[in-house]
Design an enzyme around this catalytic site. Structure first.
Site, PDB file in Angstrom:
ATOM      1  N   THR A  25       0.823  -1.256   0.075  1.00 27.26           N
ATOM      2  CA  THR A  25      -0.065  -0.060  -0.125  1.00 27.26           C
ATOM      3  C   THR A  25       0.824   1.225  -0.009  1.00 27.26           C
ATOM      4  OG1 THR A  25      -1.900   0.851   0.929  1.00 27.26           O
ATOM      5  CG2 THR A  25      -0.419   0.353   2.391  1.00 27.26           C
ATOM      6  N   CYS A  31      -2.819   7.965   7.554  1.00 27.09           N
ATOM      7  CA  CYS A  31      -3.253   6.602   7.681  1.00 27.09           C
ATOM      8  C   CYS A  31      -2.300   5.260   8.236  1.00 27.09           C
ATOM      9  CB  CYS A  31      -3.892   6.036   6.104  1.00 27.09           C
ATOM     10  SG  CYS A  31      -4.868   7.127   5.442  1.00 27.09           S
ATOM     11  N   HIS A  48      -5.497  -0.845   5.036  1.00 27.71           N
ATOM     12  CA  HIS A  48      -5.199   0.633   5.026  1.00 27.71           C
ATOM     13  C   HIS A  48      -6.060   1.535   5.591  1.00 27.71           C
ATOM     14  CE1 HIS A  48      -3.275   4.059   2.207  1.00 27.71           C
ATOM     15  NE2 HIS A  48      -3.870   4.537   3.299  1.00 27.71           N
TER      16      HIS A  48
END
Length: 163
Positions: A25, A31, A48
């Site tokens: 990711t 995040c 994520h």
């Protein structure tokens, strides 16, 4: 980590991988890239996570991958469905940065709140956290090897590290 199958995990997304596939990711600022791994079955999962709690959800169709409190149970369920066992699962995570200088408002401290929410939920499931690269004020890209259980973290400011 080249020559292996790549499984991309988008923003507010989650997925699992097995047989040495690599979960990846990008764009981790506030995040959190949370990885779960059963070293015996070699089943890995990555979420994520964008926000700490689905209680603040405003969308009509809830995206369970977007929130720590819904993404982690979903990821565990998917992993267990293909052979992982809860008692063997380990966690690693990266991200949770404070990307902008803000005043004292706790509601805007999304990165630190994401990290804390993930920790609380993992503690609820008694999942140990084996490594973390969280905080700071910079973005990260992460890759997780589902055979070796290694989390590779890349950032422009800090290069490459493994946990």
């Amino acid at each position: 980590m080249t020559g292996q199958t790549l499984v991309k995990v988008g923003m507010a997304d989650l997925n699992i991988a097995m047989e040495g596939a690599v979960l990846k990711t990008t764009g981790l600022g506030s995040c959190v890239g949370l990885t779960l791994f059963d070293p015996q079955s070699k089943v890995a999962g990555m979420a994520h996570v964008m926000l700490p709690s689905s209680e603040i959800a405003r969308e009509s169709q809830l995206n369970i991958a977007k929130y720590a409190d819904t993404a982690i149970p979903e990821l565990l369920g998917r992993m267990e469905a293909v052979g992982a066992r809860l008692g063997r699962i380990e966690a690693k995570m990266a991200g949770g940065a404070q990307m902008f200088a803000l005043g004292g408002s706790d509601t805007l401290r999304i990165g630190p709140r994401n990290v804390e929410s993930c920790k609380v939920i993992l503690q609820h499931y008694r999942i140990p956290i084996l490594g973390m690269d969280t905080g700071g004020n910079y973005g990260r890209t992460v890759e997780f090897d589902s055979y070796k259980g290694i989390l590779l973290i890349r950032s422009v400011q800090h290069g490459v590290k493994e946990i």
